[in-house]
Design a protein around this motif. Structure first.
Motif, PDB file in Angstrom:
ATOM      1  N   PHE A  75      -5.398 -13.844  -1.720  1.00 43.23           N
ATOM      2  CA  PHE A  75      -4.891 -13.177  -0.629  1.00 43.23           C
ATOM      3  C   PHE A  75      -4.012 -11.805  -0.711  1.00 43.23           C
ATOM      4  O   PHE A  75      -4.141 -10.911  -0.009  1.00 43.23           O
ATOM      5  N   VAL A  76      -2.983 -11.961  -1.627  1.00 41.68           N
ATOM      6  CA  VAL A  76      -2.171 -10.882  -1.700  1.00 41.68           C
ATOM      7  C   VAL A  76      -2.899  -9.620  -2.096  1.00 41.68           C
ATOM      8  O   VAL A  76      -2.728  -8.536  -1.516  1.00 41.68           O
ATOM      9  N   PRO A  77      -3.839  -9.768  -3.258  1.00 42.24           N
ATOM     10  CA  PRO A  77      -4.485  -8.528  -3.514  1.00 42.24           C
ATOM     11  C   PRO A  77      -5.392  -7.853  -2.467  1.00 42.24           C
ATOM     12  O   PRO A  77      -5.612  -6.877  -2.206  1.00 42.24           O
ATOM     13  N   PHE A  78      -5.855  -8.614  -1.739  1.00 35.93           N
ATOM     14  CA  PHE A  78      -6.745  -8.355  -0.473  1.00 35.93           C
ATOM     15  C   PHE A  78      -5.882  -7.700   0.315  1.00 35.93           C
ATOM     16  O   PHE A  78      -6.148  -6.544   1.090  1.00 35.93           O
ATOM     17  N   LEU A  79      -4.549  -8.262   0.659  1.00 34.87           N
ATOM     18  CA  LEU A  79      -3.774  -7.456   1.952  1.00 34.87           C
ATOM     19  C   LEU A  79      -3.302  -6.224   1.028  1.00 34.87           C
ATOM     20  O   LEU A  79      -2.781  -5.222   1.965  1.00 34.87           O
ATOM     21  N   ILE A  80      -3.009  -6.169  -0.074  1.00 36.70           N
ATOM     22  CA  ILE A  80      -2.655  -4.928  -0.676  1.00 36.70           C
ATOM     23  C   ILE A  80      -3.921  -3.828  -0.702  1.00 36.70           C
ATOM     24  O   ILE A  80      -3.565  -2.644  -0.374  1.00 36.70           O
ATOM     25  N   PHE A  81      -5.007  -4.180  -1.215  1.00 38.23           N
ATOM     26  CA  PHE A  81      -5.933  -3.122  -1.379  1.00 38.23           C
ATOM     27  C   PHE A  81      -7.081  -2.814  -0.152  1.00 38.23           C
ATOM     28  O   PHE A  81      -7.358  -1.949   0.119  1.00 38.23           O
ATOM     29  N   ILE A  82      -7.531  -4.211   0.515  1.00 33.57           N
ATOM     30  CA  ILE A  82      -8.684  -4.117   1.596  1.00 33.57           C
ATOM     31  C   ILE A  82      -7.963  -3.796   2.867  1.00 33.57           C
ATOM     32  O   ILE A  82      -8.511  -3.027   3.451  1.00 33.57           O
ATOM     33  N   PHE A  83      -6.918  -4.762   3.036  1.00 39.74           N
ATOM     34  CA  PHE A  83      -6.289  -4.630   4.787  1.00 39.74           C
ATOM     35  C   PHE A  83      -5.935  -3.271   4.973  1.00 39.74           C
ATOM     36  O   PHE A  83      -6.254  -2.808   6.212  1.00 39.74           O
ATOM     37  N   PRO A  84      -5.439  -2.576   4.052  1.00 42.15           N
ATOM     38  CA  PRO A  84      -5.002  -1.134   4.475  1.00 42.15           C
ATOM     39  C   PRO A  84      -6.231  -0.135   5.165  1.00 42.15           C
ATOM     40  O   PRO A  84      -6.054   0.763   5.848  1.00 42.15           O
ATOM     41  N   LEU A  85      -7.127  -0.427   4.565  1.00 39.02           N
ATOM     42  CA  LEU A  85      -8.473   0.275   4.975  1.00 39.02           C
ATOM     43  C   LEU A  85      -8.788   0.015   6.185  1.00 39.02           C
ATOM     44  O   LEU A  85      -9.498   1.181   6.843  1.00 39.02           O
ATOM     45  N   PHE A  86      -8.472  -1.031   6.893  1.00 36.43           N
ATOM     46  CA  PHE A  86      -8.947  -1.540   8.288  1.00 36.43           C
ATOM     47  C   PHE A  86      -7.695  -1.491   9.119  1.00 36.43           C
ATOM     48  O   PHE A  86      -8.129  -1.501  10.560  1.00 36.43           O
ATOM     49  N   ALA A  87      -6.580  -1.533   8.793  1.00 35.17           N
ATOM     50  CA  ALA A  87      -5.446  -1.645   9.620  1.00 35.17           C
ATOM     51  C   ALA A  87      -4.377  -0.640   9.196  1.00 35.17           C
ATOM     52  O   ALA A  87      -4.347   0.398   9.125  1.00 35.17           O
ATOM     53  N   HIS A  88      -3.255  -1.250   8.217  1.00 36.76           N
ATOM     54  CA  HIS A  88      -2.394  -0.351   7.885  1.00 36.76           C
ATOM     55  C   HIS A  88      -1.694  -1.115   6.606  1.00 36.76           C
ATOM     56  O   HIS A  88      -1.712  -2.193   6.440  1.00 36.76           O
ATOM     57  N   PRO A  89      -0.706  -0.486   5.568  1.00 34.28           N
ATOM     58  CA  PRO A  89      -0.098  -0.904   4.739  1.00 34.28           C
ATOM     59  C   PRO A  89       0.826  -1.836   4.928  1.00 34.28           C
ATOM     60  O   PRO A  89       1.413  -1.676   6.180  1.00 34.28           O
ATOM     61  N   LEU A  90       1.076  -2.924   4.362  1.00 35.54           N
ATOM     62  CA  LEU A  90       1.917  -3.897   4.420  1.00 35.54           C
ATOM     63  C   LEU A  90       3.156  -3.818   3.274  1.00 35.54           C
ATOM     64  O   LEU A  90       2.562  -3.562   1.980  1.00 35.54           O
ATOM     65  N   ASP A  91       4.206  -3.853   3.587  1.00 32.88           N
ATOM     66  CA  ASP A  91       5.389  -4.014   2.529  1.00 32.88           C
ATOM     67  C   ASP A  91       5.094  -5.193   1.631  1.00 32.88           C
ATOM     68  O   ASP A  91       4.634  -6.298   2.197  1.00 32.88           O
ATOM     69  N   SER A  92       5.594  -5.446   0.373  1.00 35.87           N
ATOM     70  CA  SER A  92       5.277  -6.314  -0.276  1.00 35.87           C
ATOM     71  C   SER A  92       5.932  -7.793   0.067  1.00 35.87           C
ATOM     72  O   SER A  92       5.234  -8.705  -0.256  1.00 35.87           O
ATOM     73  N   SER A  93       6.896  -7.596   0.622  1.00 37.30           N
ATOM     74  CA  SER A  93       7.668  -8.820   1.083  1.00 37.30           C
ATOM     75  C   SER A  93       6.745  -9.609   2.094  1.00 37.30           C
ATOM     76  O   SER A  93       6.518 -10.741   2.338  1.00 37.30           O
ATOM     77  N   THR A  94       6.249  -8.611   3.409  1.00 40.38           N
ATOM     78  CA  THR A  94       5.391  -9.026   4.487  1.00 40.38           C
ATOM     79  C   THR A  94       4.163  -9.810   3.777  1.00 40.38           C
ATOM     80  O   THR A  94       3.698 -10.775   4.351  1.00 40.38           O
ATOM     81  N   LEU A  95       3.545  -9.287   3.029  1.00 41.86           N
ATOM     82  CA  LEU A  95       2.440  -9.607   2.575  1.00 41.86           C
ATOM     83  C   LEU A  95       2.326 -10.933   1.973  1.00 41.86           C
ATOM     84  O   LEU A  95       1.361 -11.847   1.767  1.00 41.86           O
ATOM     85  N   VAL A  96       3.342 -11.154   1.054  1.00 42.91           N
ATOM     86  CA  VAL A  96       3.466 -12.300   0.252  1.00 42.91           C
ATOM     87  C   VAL A  96       3.802 -13.422   1.256  1.00 42.91           C
ATOM     88  O   VAL A  96       3.227 -14.448   1.206  1.00 42.91           O
ATOM     89  N   LYS A  97       4.625 -13.219   2.210  1.00 47.70           N
ATOM     90  CA  LYS A  97       4.785 -14.093   3.333  1.00 47.70           C
ATOM     91  C   LYS A  97       3.558 -14.601   4.143  1.00 47.70           C
ATOM     92  O   LYS A  97       3.232 -15.642   4.229  1.00 47.70           O
TER      93      LYS A  97
END
Length: 361
Positions: A75-97
């Motif tokens: 989930f965390v790598p997905f939120l780092i690399f793929i999620f921003p392509l369709f939405a917006h970047p997340l800071d590390s603390s939020t994506l881990v949460k």
């Protein structure tokens, strides 16, 4: 409450576990919709913004729960690399949460399903969770103060180590024995022979007997039996302490190192996977709580309830719960090595990308 009453409650819970497990995310969603702090004027568009996360997290939860590792490892790598392509970047603390909250529900769901199969060793699980707690809390608090560059580098190291360990782990289905003999434990927790008395502290419908020399005989719901010992606590403690630190820091680690340590101490693979679900689920819940409320303790950035992207977790939580329920059936039907090798390659690729991100390439 008598042991007979506790046994009755446990059997009733496991009998209706599918209903009870799915009530939990419904209650979670109801509390989010009614009490969670959201942006002013948030309407239906806000809540449906990330509907596409449901199939993604459903697939990821099914994969990781089948192998017995932490959901945030995907989930965390997905939120780092793929999620921003369709939405917006997340800071590390939020994506881990987000990863931890989703993982906590998904692994709890899967853990109950494995308990129903009789594949969880309660004594192993409790000792491993107890030993991991200070490391999980320490790692979670550390996450508030380290910069993103260091976070990505550590994440890459953890994934690379997990990839190596997965490739070298034998997660193929071992051939359990048959409990057809007159000396086997009954799957309802009773016995066919007086030589295998019921273990009142068992989890699930397994028949369990621990001999004087420490040899454990366990019979699952399907009538297959497994023989092993609980020795090797020091080796498992070393793995779970390091894994616990990464679990708190990045949202995964205890599952990957934990499954390896149990297999290396000769715990049967299906019992190891089932027991590991309890450990990872409980440590994920603990890490989630620290990530949500612990920012002010260490003087780092604070992650209040208001900073949680609730319109994401309303889809990721139900998806991981459903994936957790599907996983035991997938584990029973497929060769785990196929999924293990796929995840190992994926981890290696992701770790390289994380190292490049940390180096600014």
């Amino acid at each position: 409450m008598s042991s007979q009453s506790l046994s009755h409650v446990q059997k009733s819970f496991l009998k209706y576990q599918h209903i009870l497990v799915f009530i939990a995310p419904l209650l979670f969603l109801a509390s989010v919709f009614t009490m969670a702090p959201t942006p002013s004027g948030a309407g239906m568009e806000y809540w449906l913004q990330y509907w596409w996360l449901f199939p993604v997290f459903l697939t990821g939860a099914t994969i990781v729960n089948t192998v017995g590792i932490s959901g945030s490892a995907l989930f965390v790598p997905f939120l780092i690399f793929i999620f921003p392509l369709f939405a917006h970047p997340l800071d590390s603390s939020t994506l881990v949460k987000v990863g931890l909250i989703s993982e906590a529900f998904g692994l709890s769901s899967s853990a109950v399903a494995f308990i129903q199969y009789g594949l969880v060793d309660r004594r192993l699980a409790l000792t491993l969770v107890g030993g991991s707690i200070p490391f999980v809390v320490g790692g979670a608090l550390l996450s508030f103060v380290i910069p993103d560059v260091v976070f990505h580098a550590l994440l890459g190291i953890a994934l690379l180590a997990a990839s190596y360990l997965l490739f070298n782990a034998d997660l193929g289905h071992d051939e359990p024995g048959s409990s057809d003999s007159d000396h086997a434990a009954a799957t309802d927790g009773g016995t066919v022979s007086a030589s295998l008395p019921n273990d009142p502290g068992k989890l699930g419908p397994a028949g369990v007997h621990t001999a004087d020399d420490g040899t454990v005989t366990r019979v699952d719901r399907e009538g297959d039996d497994y023989t092993y010992t609980r020795g090797g606590y020091l080796r498992r403690f070393a793995n779970y302490s390091v894994g616990g630190m990464f679990q708190g820091l990045a949202g995964f680690g205890v599952g990957e190192l934990g499954i390896i340590s149990m297999l290396s101490t000769k715990v049967p693979v299906r019992v190891a996977i089932g027991t590991n679900h309890i450990v990872v689920a409980l440590t994920a819940i603990l890490a989630s709580l620290v990530h949500v409320f612990g920012g002010g303790i260490v003087g780092g950035h604070s992650l209040s309830l208001a900073t949680t992207p609730w319109n994401m977790v309303v889809f990721t939580v139900p998806a991981t719960v459903l994936g957790g329920q599907i996983a035991p059936y997938v584990s029973n039907a497929l060769e785990t090595d196929v999924i293990k090798n796929f995840v190992g390659v994926l981890f290696a690729v992701i770790s390289i990308a994380l190292f490049m991100m940390a180096l600014g390439i």
